[in-house]
Design an enzyme around this catalytic site. Structure first.
Site, PDB file in Angstrom:
ATOM      1  N   LYS A  30      95.586   2.611   9.355  1.00 50.59           N
ATOM      2  CA  LYS A  30      96.769   2.539   8.612  1.00 50.59           C
ATOM      3  C   LYS A  30      96.463   1.653   7.362  1.00 50.59           C
ATOM      4  O   LYS A  30      95.747   0.545   7.322  1.00 50.59           O
ATOM      5  CB  LYS A  30      97.792   1.523   9.482  1.00 50.59           C
TER       6      LYS A  30
ATOM      7  N   ARG B  28     108.784  -3.091   3.289  1.00 53.37           N
ATOM      8  CA  ARG B  28     109.207  -4.608   3.455  1.00 53.37           C
ATOM      9  C   ARG B  28     110.630  -4.501   2.725  1.00 53.37           C
ATOM     10  O   ARG B  28     111.540  -5.454   3.156  1.00 53.37           O
ATOM     11  CB  ARG B  28     108.395  -5.168   2.412  1.00 53.37           C
TER      12      ARG B  28
ATOM     13  N   GLU C 156      86.555  -3.672  13.741  1.00 56.15           N
ATOM     14  CA  GLU C 156      87.804  -4.200  14.606  1.00 56.15           C
ATOM     15  C   GLU C 156      88.097  -3.068  15.784  1.00 56.15           C
ATOM     16  O   GLU C 156      88.758  -3.523  16.702  1.00 56.15           O
ATOM     17  CB  GLU C 156      88.999  -3.987  13.491  1.00 56.15           C
TER      18      GLU C 156
ATOM     19  N   SER D 185     104.888   3.807   4.294  1.00 53.38           N
ATOM     20  CA  SER D 185     106.100   3.986   3.397  1.00 53.38           C
ATOM     21  C   SER D 185     105.938   4.410   2.062  1.00 53.38           C
ATOM     22  O   SER D 185     106.392   5.071   1.421  1.00 53.38           O
ATOM     23  CB  SER D 185     107.130   2.530   3.571  1.00 53.38           C
TER      24      SER D 185
ATOM     25  N   TYR E 288     107.161   9.234   8.372  1.00 54.33           N
ATOM     26  CA  TYR E 288     108.800   9.356   8.439  1.00 54.33           C
ATOM     27  C   TYR E 288     109.385  10.782   7.944  1.00 54.33           C
ATOM     28  O   TYR E 288     110.410  11.034   8.174  1.00 54.33           O
ATOM     29  CB  TYR E 288     109.054   8.473   6.834  1.00 54.33           C
TER      30      TYR E 288
ATOM     31  N   ARG F 264      99.000 -10.911   3.065  1.00 55.18           N
ATOM     32  CA  ARG F 264      98.646 -10.883   4.456  1.00 55.18           C
ATOM     33  C   ARG F 264      97.071 -10.808   4.523  1.00 55.18           C
ATOM     34  O   ARG F 264      96.520 -10.247   5.525  1.00 55.18           O
ATOM     35  CB  ARG F 264      99.227  -9.675   5.144  1.00 55.18           C
TER      36      ARG F 264
ATOM     37  N   LYS G 206      93.839  -2.007  10.318  1.00 53.84           N
ATOM     38  CA  LYS G 206      94.947  -2.038   9.472  1.00 53.84           C
ATOM     39  C   LYS G 206      94.690  -2.907   8.051  1.00 53.84           C
ATOM     40  O   LYS G 206      94.309  -4.146   8.193  1.00 53.84           O
ATOM     41  CB  LYS G 206      96.099  -2.860  10.164  1.00 53.84           C
TER      42      LYS G 206
HETATM   43  C1  PBG Z   1     104.360  -5.005  10.377  1.00 52.45           C
HETATM   44  C2  PBG Z   1     104.202  -3.579  10.101  1.00 52.45           C
HETATM   45  C3  PBG Z   1     104.165  -3.320   8.746  1.00 52.45           C
HETATM   46  C4  PBG Z   1     104.230  -1.917   8.454  1.00 52.45           C
HETATM   47  C5  PBG Z   1     104.319  -1.711   9.969  1.00 52.45           C
HETATM   48  N1  PBG Z   1     104.200  -2.601  10.763  1.00 52.45           N
HETATM   49  C6  PBG Z   1     104.207  -3.953   7.395  1.00 52.45           C
HETATM   50  C7  PBG Z   1     103.263  -4.945   6.906  1.00 52.45           C
HETATM   51  O1  PBG Z   1     101.923  -5.050   7.525  1.00 52.45           O
HETATM   52  O2  PBG Z   1     103.447  -5.760   6.014  1.00 52.45           O
HETATM   53  C8  PBG Z   1     104.103  -1.055   7.439  1.00 52.45           C
HETATM   54  C9  PBG Z   1     104.612   0.397   7.719  1.00 52.45           C
HETATM   55  C10 PBG Z   1     104.868   1.116   6.258  1.00 52.45           C
HETATM   56  O3  PBG Z   1     104.797   0.666   5.367  1.00 52.45           O
HETATM   57  O4  PBG Z   1     105.572   2.319   6.397  1.00 52.45           O
HETATM   58  N2  PBG Z   1     104.941  -5.432  11.450  1.00 52.45           N
END
Ligand code: PBG
Length: 326
Positions: A251, A209, A236, A277, A316, A220, A199
């Site tokens: 991701k 967010r 990983e 997203s 989505y 992060r 990730k």
């Molecule tokens: C963390 C999480 C995130 C997403 C899925 N699980 C956000 C992040 O790491 O900041 C993002 C999913 C998306 O952007 O569609 N719980």
């Protein structure tokens, strides 16, 4: 014509020929629909940066989930959005059986049983007042092992609420092993771990967010990966496989298709990719302006993620695509 025998266009001449030779298939069963359920709202609430996606009430979630399952999607991934006053330093509401995510999991588990694959985001960021994916130490850093202990409680609570799959997405070292041990000790040996193995720290999570009302200040980068690191992503993935991940995930998807391909080449378990997203928002925004054909671009992007090697795609558009394809 230097090579008169080589005419690849022969295989493109009719829709039937193209269908016969298609290398990549995209079917509703490959797609998982991420859904948001919010506490303390009476009506579904639009998410402005994700047109067509809403924060659901418990009731509207039940209806939308049933519709998506009827349409044929492969699974549902649930995210909880607590009330601000229920957020705290350690994300207690995520663990609480009465918290919004666990409550909604019980609703869907009761409604849908084993007709679908019910997944839960196993992370603290939606539930912490600081918005980080873990528990902070006295110097404000995310404490890896204290966080893992909290993830175990979260995963067990989700399993007890009916999740078939837990999805640890916080990128703590050792999270998969800790969760596997914790689930097994609690008798949940059949609960599947979908590990967000690679990730990346990504600007493409921006709209998410908004969707979860994240309180995050800063970034992060001490736990999510830098975007340039593909070799590290494979490390990983190998660690998560060794720790017992049942499915691994990369991701975001579109900016990391090389990592999806590399994962698919080595993984002995199914590979998932999350079209996040920001990927959804970009295509939706361009389509809303009339600059691209939104449906065609969505289908092309999903086909590309499948072509790169993803067995499963979180998107989505999952329910929409299921409708378009039938
Ligand atoms: C963390 C999480 C995130 C997403 C899925 N699980 C956000 C992040 O790491 O900041 C993002 C999913 C998306 O952007 O569609 N719980």
């Amino acid at each position: 014509m230097p090579f008169p025998h080589h005419r690849p266009r022969r295989l493109r001449s009719t829709p039937a020929v193209r269908r016969l030779v298609a290398e990549t298939s995209l079917q509703p069963r490959h797609l998982v629909l991420p859904m948001f359920v919010a506490d303390g709202i009476d009506e579904p609430r639009e998410i402005p940066s994700m047109p067509g996606v809403v924060q659901h009430t418990r009731e509207s979630l039940r209806r939308a989930a049933a519709d998506a399952v009827t349409a044929g999607v492969g699974g549902l991934m649930l995210f909880g959005v607590p009330r601000d006053e229920d957020k705290d330093h350690v994300g207690s509401t995520g663990v609480d059986p009465g918290g919004i995510l666990n409550t909604a999991l019980r609703d869907l588990s009761k409604d849908l049983g084993t007709d679908t694959v019910l997944m839960a985001d196993t992370c603290l960021d939606e539930f912490t007042d600081h918005g980080h994916c873990g528990v902070l130490d006295e110097r404000g850093r995310v404490d890896n092992d204290v966080t893992n202990a909290q993830y175990v409680k979260l995963a067990v609570a989700q399993a007890e609420s009916g999740a078939h799959v837990v999805g640890p997405s916080g990128m703590m070292d050792g999270q998969v092993a800790a969760i596997r041990d914790g689930l097994d000790a609690a008798g949940h040996t059949d609960v599947i771990i979908l590990a967000y193995a690679a990730k990346f720290s990504s600007a493409f999570y921006g709209p998410f967010r908004d969707a979860v009302g994240s309180s995050l200040q800063g970034d992060r980068r001490t736990y999510q990966q830098d975007s340039g690191n593909a070799r590290e992503a494979l490390r990983e993935i190998e660690l998560d496989l060794a720790e017992g991940a049942d499915i691994i995930m990369v991701k975001p998807a579109m900016a990391y298709l090389d990592v999806v391909r590399a994962a698919a080449d080595i993984s002995p378990v199914p590979v998932a990719a999350y079209q996040v997203s920001g990927e959804y928002a970009m295509i939706s925004a361009a389509a809303a302006n009339g600059w691209i054909d939104g449906r065609a671009a969505a289908l092309e992007s999903l086909t590309s993620i499948r072509r790169a090697g993803a067995d499963i795609v979180l998107t989505y558009w999952a329910a929409d695509v299921a409708g378009w394809l039938t």
